[in-house]
Every structure is written in structure tokens, then in C-alpha cells.
Scaffold this motif. Structure first.
Motif, mmCIF file in Angstrom:
data_model
loop_
_atom_site.group_PDB
_atom_site.id
_atom_site.type_symbol
_atom_site.label_atom_id
_atom_site.label_comp_id
_atom_site.label_asym_id
_atom_site.label_seq_id
_atom_site.Cartn_x
_atom_site.Cartn_y
_atom_site.Cartn_z
ATOM 1 N N PRO A 64 47.697 49.181 44.479
ATOM 2 C CA PRO A 64 48.309 48.718 45.720
ATOM 3 C C PRO A 64 48.231 47.192 45.828
ATOM 4 O O PRO A 64 47.211 46.585 45.498
ATOM 5 C CB PRO A 64 47.473 49.391 46.806
ATOM 6 N N ILE A 65 49.286 46.593 46.292
ATOM 7 C CA ILE A 65 49.338 45.137 46.428
ATOM 8 C C ILE A 65 48.353 44.697 47.505
ATOM 9 O O ILE A 65 48.345 45.219 48.617
ATOM 10 C CB ILE A 65 50.770 44.681 46.782
ATOM 11 N N GLY A 66 47.481 43.764 47.157
ATOM 12 C CA GLY A 66 46.519 43.215 48.103
ATOM 13 C C GLY A 66 45.233 44.009 48.222
ATOM 14 O O GLY A 66 44.372 43.668 49.030
ATOM 15 N N TYR A 67 45.084 45.074 47.433
ATOM 16 C CA TYR A 67 43.878 45.907 47.475
ATOM 17 C C TYR A 67 43.405 46.156 46.046
ATOM 18 O O TYR A 67 44.129 45.937 45.081
ATOM 19 C CB TYR A 67 44.162 47.260 48.137
ATOM 20 N N ALA A 68 42.198 46.653 45.922
ATOM 21 C CA ALA A 68 41.665 47.016 44.610
ATOM 22 C C ALA A 68 42.411 48.246 44.074
ATOM 23 O O ALA A 68 43.024 48.997 44.827
ATOM 24 C CB ALA A 68 40.169 47.316 44.722
ATOM 25 N N ASN A 69 42.357 48.431 42.769
ATOM 26 C CA ASN A 69 43.007 49.588 42.153
ATOM 27 C C ASN A 69 42.500 50.893 42.762
ATOM 28 O O ASN A 69 41.314 51.037 43.050
ATOM 29 C CB ASN A 69 42.757 49.607 40.651
#
Length: 97
Positions: A64-69
Motif C-alpha cells: 500500500p502506498i504510504g504504509y509498510a508492506n
């Protein structure tokens, strides 16, 4: 609550998803699935943690963009879409997630 208990809850949720798809494909009622057999859209609302359990059960990965995998972001969603092959020799369905 133990991890295995949480996965057991998600397996019930996944079971409901699969049973709903089965009911639609086979045009036959499935015990525990209250919607009509010709229902084309089923919405289940879950917490982000429930989506993580489904991720674990289905061995999914995402970035997710802006978050950890593999983080289930607030407001995120999983969409199970049923497709039918339009081949007269092969009357099969498949699910895209």
C-alpha cells in the motif's frame, strides 16, 4: 485472543464468501447464506484486522502506498469478483481478488 482463534474467525468469513459465490454459480441455496441465489453483489464490512487474517489465509501480499508492506490500511478493501468464461466448450468460472 490467540492467533489461531482469530484465523478461525476469518476462515468463517472466507467460508461465507466462498459459499456466496457457490450459491450464485450453482443457482442453489446454501445453508447459512441468507441472500437470494441470484444476488450479484454481496458487501461484507470488516475491520482492518479481519482483512489481515484473510490475507494470511489466502497467502496474499500487497504494497500500500504510504504504509509498510502487507498493512491493512484504514478504509482499505478486498474485492472478490466472479467471472464466467464465455467459451461454449468450457463453462467455467474464476475469481479475481
Amino acid at each position: 485472543m490467540a492467533w489461531y482463534k482469530l484465523l478461525a474467525y476469518s476462515s468463517q468469513q472466507l467460508g461465507y464468501i466462498v459459499a456466496s459465490i457457490d450459491q450464485y454459480v450453482n443457482h442453489a441455496a446454501v445453508d447459512g447464506v441468507p441472500q437470494a441465489i441470484d444476488t450479484k453483489l454481496v458487501l461484507l464490512f470488516s475491520h482492518d484486522t479481519n482483512i489481515l487474517y484473510l490475507r494470511k489465509l489466502l497467502d496474499l501480499n500487497w504494497i500500500p502506498i504510504g504504509y509498510a508492506n502487507n498493512v491493512a490500511t484504514p478504509g482499505g478493501a478486498l474485492s472478490f469478483e466472479l467471472y464466467h468464461e464465455n467459451d461454449p466448450k468450457n463453462n467455467s468460472y474464476y475469481v479475481k481478488l
